[in-house]
Motif scaffolding. Structure first.
Motif, PDB file in Angstrom:
ATOM      1  N   ASN A  34       0.838  -1.191   0.000  1.00  0.00           N
ATOM      2  CA  ASN A  34       0.000   0.000   0.000  1.00  0.00           C
ATOM      3  C   ASN A  34       0.876   1.244   0.000  1.00  0.00           C
ATOM      4  N   TYR A  35       1.169   1.714  -1.208  1.00  0.00           N
ATOM      5  CA  TYR A  35       2.077   2.854  -1.307  1.00  0.00           C
ATOM      6  C   TYR A  35       1.472   4.109  -0.699  1.00  0.00           C
ATOM      7  N   ALA A  36       0.138   4.259  -0.851  1.00  0.00           N
ATOM      8  CA  ALA A  36      -0.478   5.486  -0.367  1.00  0.00           C
ATOM      9  C   ALA A  36      -0.226   5.656   1.122  1.00  0.00           C
ATOM     10  N   TYR A  37      -0.361   4.537   1.851  1.00  0.00           N
ATOM     11  CA  TYR A  37      -0.170   4.593   3.296  1.00  0.00           C
ATOM     12  C   TYR A  37       1.312   4.765   3.633  1.00  0.00           C
ATOM     13  N   LEU A  38       2.138   3.991   2.955  1.00  0.00           N
ATOM     14  CA  LEU A  38       3.565   4.014   3.269  1.00  0.00           C
ATOM     15  C   LEU A  38       4.221   5.328   2.859  1.00  0.00           C
ATOM     16  N   ARG A  39       3.678   5.922   1.805  1.00  0.00           N
ATOM     17  CA  ARG A  39       4.241   7.187   1.342  1.00  0.00           C
ATOM     18  C   ARG A  39       4.247   8.185   2.482  1.00  0.00           C
ATOM     19  N   LYS A  40       3.138   8.168   3.238  1.00  0.00           N
ATOM     20  CA  LYS A  40       3.036   9.094   4.347  1.00  0.00           C
ATOM     21  C   LYS A  40       3.842   8.600   5.547  1.00  0.00           C
ATOM     22  N   ASN A  41       3.667   7.318   5.861  1.00  0.00           N
ATOM     23  CA  ASN A  41       4.212   6.829   7.119  1.00  0.00           C
ATOM     24  C   ASN A  41       5.690   6.492   7.087  1.00  0.00           C
ATOM     25  N   LEU A  42       6.255   6.391   5.903  1.00  0.00           N
ATOM     26  CA  LEU A  42       7.706   6.203   5.833  1.00  0.00           C
ATOM     27  C   LEU A  42       8.371   7.373   5.101  1.00  0.00           C
ATOM     28  N   ARG A  43       7.597   8.407   4.883  1.00  0.00           N
ATOM     29  CA  ARG A  43       8.133   9.602   4.216  1.00  0.00           C
ATOM     30  C   ARG A  43       8.869   9.231   2.930  1.00  0.00           C
ATOM     31  N   LEU A  44       8.153   8.613   2.014  1.00  0.00           N
ATOM     32  CA  LEU A  44       8.786   8.234   0.753  1.00  0.00           C
ATOM     33  C   LEU A  44       9.049   9.463  -0.119  1.00  0.00           C
ATOM     34  N   VAL A  45       8.210  10.487   0.059  1.00  0.00           N
ATOM     35  CA  VAL A  45       8.414  11.691  -0.743  1.00  0.00           C
ATOM     36  C   VAL A  45       9.093  12.746   0.118  1.00  0.00           C
ATOM     37  N   VAL A  46      10.258  13.160  -0.313  1.00  0.00           N
ATOM     38  CA  VAL A  46      10.988  14.204   0.400  1.00  0.00           C
ATOM     39  C   VAL A  46      11.253  15.322  -0.584  1.00  0.00           C
ATOM     40  N   GLU A  47      10.487  16.381  -0.462  1.00  0.00           N
ATOM     41  CA  GLU A  47      10.554  17.448  -1.460  1.00  0.00           C
ATOM     42  C   GLU A  47      11.871  18.214  -1.396  1.00  0.00           C
ATOM     43  N   GLU A  48      12.341  18.443  -0.171  1.00  0.00           N
ATOM     44  CA  GLU A  48      13.399  19.446  -0.034  1.00  0.00           C
ATOM     45  C   GLU A  48      14.803  18.848  -0.093  1.00  0.00           C
ATOM     46  N   VAL A  49      14.905  17.618  -0.618  1.00  0.00           N
ATOM     47  CA  VAL A  49      16.219  16.988  -0.599  1.00  0.00           C
ATOM     48  C   VAL A  49      17.161  17.716  -1.561  1.00  0.00           C
ATOM     49  N   SER A  50      18.374  17.961  -1.077  1.00  0.00           N
ATOM     50  CA  SER A  50      19.361  18.627  -1.912  1.00  0.00           C
ATOM     51  C   SER A  50      20.154  17.582  -2.672  1.00  0.00           C
ATOM     52  N   GLU A  51      20.321  17.845  -3.964  1.00  0.00           N
ATOM     53  CA  GLU A  51      21.065  16.861  -4.752  1.00  0.00           C
ATOM     54  C   GLU A  51      22.569  17.034  -4.609  1.00  0.00           C
ATOM     55  N   LYS A  52      22.945  18.240  -4.286  1.00  0.00           N
ATOM     56  CA  LYS A  52      24.369  18.518  -4.178  1.00  0.00           C
ATOM     57  C   LYS A  52      24.943  17.892  -2.916  1.00  0.00           C
ATOM     58  N   ASP A  53      24.232  18.084  -1.835  1.00  0.00           N
ATOM     59  CA  ASP A  53      24.731  17.615  -0.556  1.00  0.00           C
ATOM     60  C   ASP A  53      23.603  16.865   0.137  1.00  0.00           C
ATOM     61  N   PRO A  54      23.320  15.652  -0.350  1.00  0.00           N
ATOM     62  CA  PRO A  54      22.095  14.964   0.073  1.00  0.00           C
ATOM     63  C   PRO A  54      22.087  14.640   1.561  1.00  0.00           C
ATOM     64  N   VAL A  68      18.322   9.935  -4.715  1.00  0.00           N
ATOM     65  CA  VAL A  68      18.608   9.100  -5.886  1.00  0.00           C
ATOM     66  C   VAL A  68      17.500   9.182  -6.929  1.00  0.00           C
ATOM     67  N   TYR A  69      16.288   9.475  -6.495  1.00  0.00           N
ATOM     68  CA  TYR A  69      15.202   9.690  -7.460  1.00  0.00           C
ATOM     69  C   TYR A  69      14.728  11.138  -7.408  1.00  0.00           C
ATOM     70  N   SER A  70      15.601  12.042  -7.014  1.00  0.00           N
ATOM     71  CA  SER A  70      15.262  13.462  -6.899  1.00  0.00           C
ATOM     72  C   SER A  70      13.974  13.695  -6.135  1.00  0.00           C
ATOM     73  N   GLY A  71      13.874  13.132  -4.971  1.00  0.00           N
ATOM     74  CA  GLY A  71      12.717  13.420  -4.134  1.00  0.00           C
ATOM     75  C   GLY A  71      11.895  12.222  -3.715  1.00  0.00           C
ATOM     76  N   PHE A  72      12.178  11.059  -4.296  1.00  0.00           N
ATOM     77  CA  PHE A  72      11.428   9.872  -3.909  1.00  0.00           C
ATOM     78  C   PHE A  72      12.395   8.841  -3.309  1.00  0.00           C
ATOM     79  N   ALA A  73      12.098   8.417  -2.094  1.00  0.00           N
ATOM     80  CA  ALA A  73      12.967   7.424  -1.449  1.00  0.00           C
ATOM     81  C   ALA A  73      12.443   6.033  -1.772  1.00  0.00           C
ATOM     82  N   PRO A  74      13.304   5.155  -2.289  1.00  0.00           N
ATOM     83  CA  PRO A  74      12.836   3.805  -2.606  1.00  0.00           C
ATOM     84  C   PRO A  74      12.321   3.111  -1.351  1.00  0.00           C
TER      85      PRO A  74
END
Lengths: 235, 661
Positions: free
Chosen positions: B493-513, B519-525
Motif C-alpha cells: 500500500n504505497y499510499a499509506y507508506l508514502r506518508k508513514n515512511l516519508r517516501l516523498v521528500v521534497e526538499e532533498v538537496s542533490e548537491k549535498d544529500p 537518488v530519485y530526486s525526491g522519492f525514497a525507494p
C-alpha cells in the motif's frame, strides 16, 4: 528415535524397504532431514506423491523436476495432471519446461484446468511461429474460438483483439499485393501500417483503416504528423 | 579463520578463480572452451582470457552460437545445469561434434553450480553420458565490487515472478550458506516478502541438513557444528515484489542513467565509439591511421565501469544533476596538476612530476570518457519525450491521481516511444495505486496492441501473471488495508507508506544529500526505507515526526531494539510476510567467545535483494553505509542487477506476425 539427528534414517529406511516392510520404511523416511537422499528412495518405493511433496518442500527445483520427469513417463497424462494441479510449484515447473518444447501437453493441461486464456495464448504463440500466412490465420481463429463462449470482459476483449489481428493480416496481404509487390506491410502493427501508407502517399487507404479499426482521432493525427515530416511534405 | 577475515569480495573472487583453474588443469593439454552466454560475462569478472590461455585454453566459443569446432581434441563445456535449455544445447553440441569430427574428442562438462539429476537424465537420453567427464564448478556469488556480491542470474526476475520457478531462491540459499560457513551463522535473519520468507526457511533447513550430515558421521570433513557468527550482525532479505514500484522508475543517479540509456552488464557498458572515442590504444602506437579506422559509426567499445576508476567511483552514486559540477571540478584540478610542471625547477621536482605523469594521463582519459558519456545522457534527458515520461513518473510516485496523466501516456504511444517505456509507466501506475480502472486498462490494451502489434496480447498476459499490470477489480490487486483483515496476496500500500515512511521528500538537496531520496530526486525507494527501519530507527522516527532531522549526530548502536521492532505496524502495509528469526547456538560456546574477543567490533550486515537490485538502490545503500560506517559494515548481495527495462523484457513477446525471413 525422535530428537536424535545423528541417525541416518535413509540407511535404516533402505534396509527396512529391502526387508519388504515398505510402510515402516516410509514412516522412517519422514525423519530423514536431507531431502536429496529422501526423494530418490521414495520414488524407488513408488511413494510418488510423497516424493513430490518432499521435493517441493526442499525448495530444490532440480529435485522437483526430476520427480516430475519420472512421473510424466510413468503415469497416464490425466492422473499426472491431477497430481500436479494441486501443487502450484509443480505445475509452474511443468509449464515452464513444456513451453517451447511440448505445446500439445500445454494445451491439454490448460484444457483440463479450464484456463481458456492460457490455452488461446499457446495457439497465439504458435501463430507467431508459423511461417505461412494461412497457417497463422488458422491458428488465430482457433485461438479466438477457444474464447468464444465466455462472458468475462477480459476474455471478450482478448477475443475481439484476436479477431482484429487476423483481420489486419488479411488487409495487409491485400496491401502487399496492390501496392508493393512484396511483403512490406504484412506483420506490421496497425499504427505502423497507417504510418507507412501516409508516408507513401495513400492517404485515403490510411483513413479507411483508421475508421475500420476505430483508431483514436489523436493517434491518427500524431501518425499523420510524423509520417508527413518523414516525407518532408510541408504542404 | 579464513585468510581474508574482512572482505568477502576478495575471497569469493579468489575461490571462483581457483576452482575454475583447477578444473581446467584437470583436463590435460590444450582445449577449446564453450561457455554459455549468461556465464561468459560473470566469468570475465574473476578471470582474464590471458590467464585462461596460460591454462591451455585455445579458443572460446559461445554455446548458443553452436559453432564449436574441432581444432582441439579437448572440448570443455561450461554451462548452467539448472537451465534445461542449456543442458539440451550442450547435449546437441556434443552429438554434433561426435558425428562430424574426424577427431576422437575428449569431452568435459563443468556444470555450474552443481550437477543436477535432470541434466543426468537428459544426457542419458541423448546416449552420451558415458562419453563425457562431468565436473562441478560451485560458482555462486560473483563480486561486482568490494561491497556488492551478485549471483548474476540474468533471468532470476522472470523466473521468479513469471515462471514461478523457485530455482533462484534455492541458488541464493546455497550462496548464503557459503557465507555462513565462512563466518558462522547469521545471528538474526530479518526479512520482508513471501519469497524472502521461503529463502529464510531454506537457510534454516539447510542448517539442519548440515547438522544431520555432521552428526551422522558421513561428512567427516567439518568436525563441529557452526556457531552464530561473531563478525556478522544480521542478514536482511528484501523480496523484490515488496517494492516493484521503485525499480520501475527511471533511475536518476549517474550510474543508474548509464544503465537506463546504454545498459550495464557485468560492470561493463557497450558504448558507441562515436561517443567515447576509440578503444584506448597504448600511447606509443597511436599513429595517424588508428583513429580513422576505429571511429566508424556503429562500432561499440566496452567501457569498464567499476571502482578501479577513481573518477567513476566519485560520480557513480551522485545524482545526475550534479555530475557536470564534479566533472568540471576534476577537470580544473587536473589542469592545475599539469600546470604544476612549470613550477618544477630542480631535477628532483621534475622527476617527481614525470613519475606522476602516467596517473595524470589515466585520469585524463577517464575524464574524457565520462564527459562524453555525460553529454550523451544529457542529450536524452533534455528531450521532450524524456521530460514527459519523467513527469508522469514523478506524479505517480508522489501519489497524485494517475488518470490525469493518461492523455500524456496516450500521446507517447502515438509517438511510438519504445514499448518498454510505455509499459513501465502503466505498471508503475498499477503498482502504486492498486491496479488500473478496467475501462482504462482495456483502452490502453487496445491502443498498445494496435501500435506495437497484436503479439503483445501475450505481453499483457505475462505482465498480469507477474502482477505488475492488473485491472483494479481483480482479487490480487487489493492493497493491504491499514485496518481490517488482509487477504493473502494483497499488494504493497504505497499510499499509506508514502506518508508513514516519508517516501516523498521534497526538499532533498542533490548537491549535498541528507536523505536517500536524492537518488530519485525526491522519492525514497521503499525497499531502502524498509532496510532503514531495521538499521536506522531513530532517523526514520525523526523523519516521521517531522522534527529537526538531525542525521549526522551519531546515535548509539540500537542493540536494544533489533529486527522490525517499533515498525511492525508500518511494515505490515507492505506486501508479504514479515519476519525476524534468531539463530541460536550453543550458549556456552558463545559466551566463551564473547569473553575472548570482546564485543565492540564493527559487525557486518548483509542486505540481500531477492529478485534483483537497481543501481539507485545500491547508491542509496552506500549512502546509508557511509552514515553507519562507525558501527557497521554493509555488504549488498543480490540475485542480479535489474532495472525497469529488464523487468519488462522478461514479459515482452518477441515474436511478430512478419513473414519468416
Amino acid at each position: 528415535l525422535e530428537g536424535k539427528p545423528g541417525i541416518s534414517f535413509e540407511l535404516i529406511a533402505q534396509a527396512a524397504y529391502d526387508e519388504g516392510r515398505a510402510h515402516l520404511a516410509t514412516q522412517l523416511l519422514n525423519h530423514e532431514p536431507r531431502a536429496g537422499k529422501q526423494v530418490p528412495l521414495l520414488l524407488e518405493m513408488e511413494e510418488d506423491e510423497i516424493a513430490l511433496d518432499k521435493a517441493i518442500e526442499s525448495g530444490d527445483a532440480d529435485l522437483v523436476n526430476y520427480v516430475l520427469l519420472h512421473l510424466k513417463t510413468k503415469l497416464p497424462l490425466a492422473s499426472f495432471f491431477r497430481t500436479i494441479n494441486t501443487r502450484p510449484v509443480a505445475s509452474a515447473l511443468v509449464e515452464t519446461t513444456a513451453r517451447g518444447q511440448d505445446t500439445e501437453l500445454l494445451k491439454d493441461l490448460f484444457y483440463q484446468d479450464d484456463r481458456p486464456i492460457d490455452g488461446s495464448n499457446v495457439l497465439l504463440s504458435e501463430a507467431l511461429e508459423a511461417t505461412e500466412l494461412p497457417r497463422k490465420t488458422e491458428k488465430l481463429q482457433l485461438a479466438s474460438r477457444l474464447l468464444s463462449d465466455s462472458k468475462d470482459p477480459t476474455v471478450v476483449l482478448q477475443q475481439k483483439l484476436l479477431s482484429e489481428a487476423s483481420q489486419l493480416l488479411k488487409i495487409q496481404e491485400v496491401l502487399d499485393k496492390d501496392l508493393a509487390d512484396r511483403s512490406e506491410f504484412l506483420g506490421l502493427s496497425l499504427n505502423d501500417t497507417v504510418y507507412r501508407l501516409i508516408r507513401s502517399g495513400y492517404g485515403k487507404r490510411a483513413q479507411k483503416m483508421q475508421s475500420e479499426f476505430r483508431m483514436p482521432e489523436k493517434t491518427f493525427w500524431w501518425l499523420r504528423l510524423r509520417a508527413l515530416v518523414a516525407k518532408r511534405d510541408w504542404g | 579463520m579464513a585468510p581474508y577475515p574482512g572482505s568477502d569480495a576478495d575471497y569469493f573472487r579468489d575461490k571462483a578463480r581457483r576452482d575454475l583453474l583447477n578444473l581446467l588443469e584437470g583436463v590435460r593439454g590444450k582445449k577449446n572452451l564453450a561457455v554459455s552466454q549468461d556465464l561468459a560475462g560473470p566469468v570475465g569478472l574473476f578471470v582474464k582470457f590471458s590467464l585462461l590461455q596460460e591454462y591451455g585454453v585455445d579458443r572460446v566459443f559461445l554455446l548458443e552460437n553452436g559453432n564449436v569446432d574441432s581444432s582441439q581434441r579437448n572440448v570443455v563445456f561450461l554451462a548452467h545445469a539448472e537451465k534445461i535449455r542449456q543442458v539440451r544445447a550442450v547435449a546437441e553440441q556434443i552429438q554434433r561434434l561426435q558425428r562430424n569430427g574426424n577427431v576422437e574428442h575428449e569431452l568435459s562438462i563443468f556444470w555450474v553450480p552443481r550437477r543436477t539429476l535432470v541434466s543426468n537424465s537428459i544426457l542419458e537420453e541423448a546416449g552420451i553420458i558415458g562419453d563425457v567427464n562431468i565436473a562441478e564448478l560451485p560458482l555462486y556469488f560473483v563480486p561486482l565490487e568490494q561491497d556488492v556480491l551478485s549471483l548474476e542470474l540474468e533471468d532470476a526476475f522472470s523466473d521468479l515472478y513469471l515462471q514461478k520457478d523457485p530455482g533462484s531462491i534455492f541458488h541464493s540459499a546455497k550462496a548464503l550458506m557459503d557465507i555462513q560457513q565462512r563466518h558462522g551463522y547469521f545471528p538474526r535473519i530479518i526479512g520482508k516478502g513471501d519469497h524472502a520468507r521461503r529463502l529464510a526457511d531454506l537457510l534454516l533447513r539447510m542448517r539442519k541438513e548440515l547438522d544431520a550430515e555432521e552428526s551422522s558421521g558421513l561428512a567427516g570433513l567439518s568436525a563441529r557444528g557452526l556457531l552464530p557468527s561473531a563478525s556478522t550482525e544480521s542478514l536482511i532479505i528484501i523480496d523484490r515484489q515488496v517494492d516493484f514500484g521503485s525499480a520501475l522508475l527511471t533511475q536518476l543517479t549517474y550510474e543508474g542513467l548509464i544503465d537506463e540509456t546504454v545498459g550495464i552488464k557485468n560492470n561493463q557498458a557497450d558504448v558507441d565509439t562515436s561517443i567515447v572515442g576509440p578503444t584506448a590504444v597504448p600511447q606509443a602506437q597511436e599513429s595517424s591511421k588508428a583513429p580513422q579506422q576505429s571511429s566508424k559509426q556503429g562500432q561499440k567499445r566496452k567501457v569498464q565501469l567499476d571502482s578501479s576508476d577513481q573518477l567513476f567511483s566519485q560520480l557513480r552514486d551522485a545524482n545526475f544533476a550534479i555530475v557536470g559540477d564534479i566533472l568540471n571540478k576534476v577537470a580544473r584540478r587536473l589542469e592545475t596538476d599539469y600546470e604544476s610542471r612549470h613550477s618544477a625547477k630542480s631535477t628532483t621536482e621534475l622527476r617527481e612530476f614525470v613519475n606522476k605523469l602516467p596517473a595524470y594521463q589515466l585520469e585524463h582519459q577517464s575524464l574524457r570518457v565520462h564527459t562524453n558519456l555525460a553529454e550523451e545522457i544529457m542529450r536524452t534527458t533534455r528531450s521532450d519525450i524524456f521530460r514527459k515520461i519523467l513527469e508522469v513518473q514523478q506524479n505517480n510516485a508522489a501519489g497524485s491521481d494517475a488518470t490525469y496523466y493518461h492523455e500524456a501516456v496516450e500521446e507517447l504511444i502515438a509517438r511510438d516511444v519504445p514499448l518498454k517505456t510505455i509499459l513501465r509507466l502503466l505498471c508503475l501506475e498499477s503498482c502504486m495505486s492498486g491496479g488500473l480502472r478496467p475501462r482504462d486498462l482495456e483502452s490502453f490494451k487496445r491502443q498498445i496492441v494496435q501500435a506495437y502489434g497484436h503479439q503483445h496480447l501475450l505481453t499483457f498476459w505475462a505482465l498480469e501473471k507477474m502482477e505488475l499490470l492488473q485491472p483494479r477489480s481483480s482479487a490480487t490487486t487489493m492493497l493491504l488495508p491499514t485496518t481490517g483483515g488482509a487477504q493473502p496476496g494483497s499488494k504493497t500500500n504505497y499510499a499509506y507508506l508514502r506518508k508513514n515512511l516519508r517516501l516523498v521528500v521534497e526538499e532533498v538537496s542533490e548537491k549535498d544529500p541528507s536523505d536517500v531520496a536524492y537518488v530519485y530526486s525526491g522519492f525514497a525507494p521503499l525497499s531502502i526505507r524498509l532496510v532503514q527501519c531495521v538499521l536506522q530507527k531513530p532517523y526514520i522516527l525523526s523523519l516521521i515526526r517531522g522534527g529537526p532531522t538531525t542525521t549526522s549526530t551519531p546515535i548509539p548502536a540500537t542493540v536494544s531494539s533489533p529486527g522490525w521492532l517499533g515498525f511492525e505496524d508500518v511494515v505490515k502495509s507492505a506486501r508479504g510476510a514479515t519476519f525476524s528469526i534468531v539463530q541460536k547456538g550453543d550458549d556456552k560456546a558463545i559466551r566463551a567467545r564473547q569473553t575472548i574477543s570482546g564485543n565492540n567490533t564493527i559487525k557486518t550486515v548483509y542486505v540481500f535483494f531477492l529478485g534483483g537490485i537497481t543501481f539507485t538502490e545500491i547508491a542509496a545503500l552506500r549512502f546509508i553505509a557511509a552514515q553507519e560506517a562507525p558501527r557497521r559494515k554493509i555488504v549488498i548481495c543480490t540475485t542480479g542487477m535489474i532495472n525497469g527495462d529488464r523487468m519488462m523484457e522478461g514479459a515482452i513477446e518477441k515474436g511478430s506476425f512478419a513473414k519468416f525471413e
